[in-house]
Structures are given as structure tokens and as C-alpha cells.
Design a protein around this motif. Structure first.
Motif, mmCIF file in Angstrom:
data_model
loop_
_atom_site.group_PDB
_atom_site.id
_atom_site.type_symbol
_atom_site.label_atom_id
_atom_site.label_comp_id
_atom_site.label_asym_id
_atom_site.label_seq_id
_atom_site.Cartn_x
_atom_site.Cartn_y
_atom_site.Cartn_z
ATOM 1 N N ALA A 69 32.305 40.391 45.143
ATOM 2 C CA ALA A 69 33.342 39.995 44.020
ATOM 3 C C ALA A 69 33.826 40.806 43.578
ATOM 4 C CB ALA A 69 32.155 39.128 43.011
ATOM 5 N N GLU A 70 33.723 41.731 44.205
ATOM 6 C CA GLU A 70 34.171 43.442 43.582
ATOM 7 C C GLU A 70 35.597 43.660 44.129
ATOM 8 O OE1 GLU A 70 31.357 45.964 40.975
ATOM 9 O OE2 GLU A 70 30.623 46.034 42.664
ATOM 10 N N ALA A 74 40.928 39.449 41.216
ATOM 11 C CA ALA A 74 40.404 38.472 40.181
ATOM 12 C C ALA A 74 40.417 36.916 41.386
ATOM 13 C CB ALA A 74 40.777 38.327 38.835
ATOM 14 N N SER A 227 40.622 36.989 47.604
ATOM 15 C CA SER A 227 39.783 37.759 45.912
ATOM 16 C C SER A 227 38.258 37.536 46.439
ATOM 17 C CB SER A 227 39.660 36.286 44.412
ATOM 18 O OG SER A 227 39.137 36.310 44.031
ATOM 19 N N GLU A 229 35.688 37.854 44.355
ATOM 20 C CA GLU A 229 35.197 37.008 43.328
ATOM 21 C C GLU A 229 35.313 35.431 43.187
ATOM 22 O OE1 GLU A 229 35.692 37.005 38.663
ATOM 23 O OE2 GLU A 229 37.068 37.514 39.328
ATOM 24 N N GLU A 232 32.918 33.943 46.075
ATOM 25 C CA GLU A 232 31.583 34.359 46.070
ATOM 26 C C GLU A 232 31.215 33.376 45.455
ATOM 27 O OE1 GLU A 232 29.268 37.350 43.129
ATOM 28 O OE2 GLU A 232 28.867 37.982 44.818
ATOM 29 N N THR A 233 31.738 32.741 44.776
ATOM 30 C CA THR A 233 32.027 31.494 43.738
ATOM 31 C C THR A 233 31.955 30.354 44.311
ATOM 32 O OG1 THR A 233 32.976 31.884 42.060
ATOM 33 C CG2 THR A 233 32.746 30.049 41.888
#
Length: 249
Positions: A69-70, A74, A227, A229, A232-233
Motif C-alpha cells: 500500500a505504500e 494514493a 497505486s 494502496e 491492496e484494497t
């Protein structure tokens, strides 16, 4: 006519010797210059050849301590997830059959079923344009629960984003067969190769095939750039376990 004296002969020989010495010196200087130039060119070629691999290794190292996620932008660079009723679970067509997928990229559809080819190997997490499997193979990966992160040609030409995608892929590249590592990053090639481009302004897409053998859904999310992040979602919301054939590699 008077014969040349010994002193005249000596003087003339001295002039000849001096001229030959200057010529040898000039030739030696030219040879040294040529050798030096060749060495410089060779070192330059070696440096150019080794620069990119070294840079790639350094780029990957700087992401090694980060979570997925990093890495990258974003999640706000991504659009909302879209879904569509899916078909063709277990619809295996002969290897070599070219399937026209209606979406760019596909999230479901007819696909090949060839051991070691389709689905593409579990151990490979990142592909570029030179080694990417055919779409008909990768769609079988989707049926098995993989999330595929597709990147278009503009991203392929962006060294920074490619470093990010490779770093993300490496985090799924572990020496075990944990099914949660069902991830592949692959290029979406030109319209002549694969199909229409992504929606305007979108250069990365994530796809997943959700459901079971009786009812399934295609899932997409488009992003303007990479992204971790959002990825991951996406993978948490659409895990491998909810796919038509989640128990197969």
C-alpha cells in the motif's frame, strides 16, 4: 662534380634519422589516441549496459521495506470499481484460438486450458511486452482467482512507474504456493495486439473474476497511475477465494 664529404653524408643521414624519428613518434601518438578512444568507447558501452540493471536493483531496494500500500500513488488516482455479469466459466477453447474480448482489459471470457501455458505459471508475477503470455492464457489465471494489474504502453515507457510495478510484483514473489499470492502484472499492448485502449486518462487497470461455476462477475478498477494502496484494497475486497476455480494454481 665533387663527391659529398663525410660531414655532408653525416648531416644528411642525421636529417633522415630525425625525420623518421618524428614520423615514428607521430604514428605512436596516433596509435595511442586510437587506443584511448577505443577504451573510452568500450567503457562507455559497458557503463551504459550495466547502468540500467544497477539502477533497477537500487530502485527495487528502496521499496523493499515498504508495504504494498505504500508503493506508488494514493488510491485516489483510481476510479470506482465497476462490475459486469460474467460468462464462460470452464469455457475452454483450443490453444491458438484467438478470442476477441469485449472489454479492455478482460476480466472473464473463453480461454485456453494447457498445462504450463494456460493458466500462466504461478511463479511469474511480472511480465513485459517481450514475455507476456497470450490474453487467452491470462484469462484462465483470472478464473483461478488471480488479480491482474494491467499497465498500458505509456506506463511501460515510464521507468519510475515500471520500478513501482516491479516492486509490487516482487512482494508477491515468495518461494511458496500460498494462494493469496495470486497476482500478475502484465502489459496491455497496442490496439493492434490486444484491443481498445483504456478509458481516457487511465493507464492502469486491475481485473478479477468473481463468483462460482453457476454465477460469476467481472470486476474492473481503472487508475491514472500505479497505486499499491488501491491494489491492496482491491485484493482484499476481491480475494482469490471468491473465484470460480479458487482451489487451482
Amino acid at each position: 662534380m665533387a663527391k659529398p664529404s663525410k660531414s655532408d653524408k653525416s648531416a644528411r643521414q642525421a636529417l633522415i634519422d630525425s625525420a623518421m624519428k618524428k614520423q615514428r613518434s607521430a604514428e605512436k601518438r596516433r596509435s595511442n589516441i586510437i587506443v584511448t578512444v577505443c577504451v573510452i568507447i568500450a567503457l562507455g558501452l559497458i557503463g551504459a549496459a550495466s547502468y540500467q540493471p544497477i539502477k533497477n536493483a537500487l530502485d527495487l531496494r528502496k521499496y523493499s521495506s515498504l508495504e504494498v500500500a505504500e508503493v506508488g500513488a494514493a488510491a485516489s488516482v483510481c476510479q470506482d470499481v465497476v462490475t459486469e455479469d460474467a460468462t464462460d466459466v470452464n469455457n475452454h477453447v483450443p490453444q491458438g484460438t484467438e478470442v476477441t474480448y469485449e472489454t479492455s482489459p478482460p476480466a472473464f471470457g473463453p480461454h485456453w486450458n494447457v498445462a504450463g501455458v494456460a493458466p500462466a505459471p504461478f511463479t511469474e508475477k511480472f511480465y513485459d511486452a517481450d514475455d507476456r503470455p497470450e490474453l487467452e492464457a491470462l484469462v484462465h489465471n483470472l478464473e483461478h482467482g488471480y488479480t491482474i494489474l494491467w499497465y498500458d504502453e505509456s506506463v511501460a515507457e515510464d521507468a519510475g512507474q515500471i520500478s513501482e510495478i516491479k516492486a509490487i510484483a516482487k512482494k508477491f514473489d515468495l518461494e511458496d504456493t500460498n494462494f493469496r499470492l495470486k497476482f500478475i502484472a502484465a502489459p496491455w499492448l497496442s490496439s493492434d495486439e490486444d484491443g481498445d485502449p483504456f478509458p481516457e486518462g487511465q493507464h492502469v487497470a486491475m481485473t478479477h473474476w468473481k463468483g462460482d461455476e453457476t454465477s460469476s462477475t467481472g470486476v474492473w478498477q481503472y487508475c491514472s497511475e500505479t497505486s499499491g494502496e488501491a491494489l491492496e484494497t482491491f485484493m482484499a475486497d476481491y480475494p482469490y477465494t471468491d473465484s470460480p476455480e479458487s482451489g487451482a494454481l
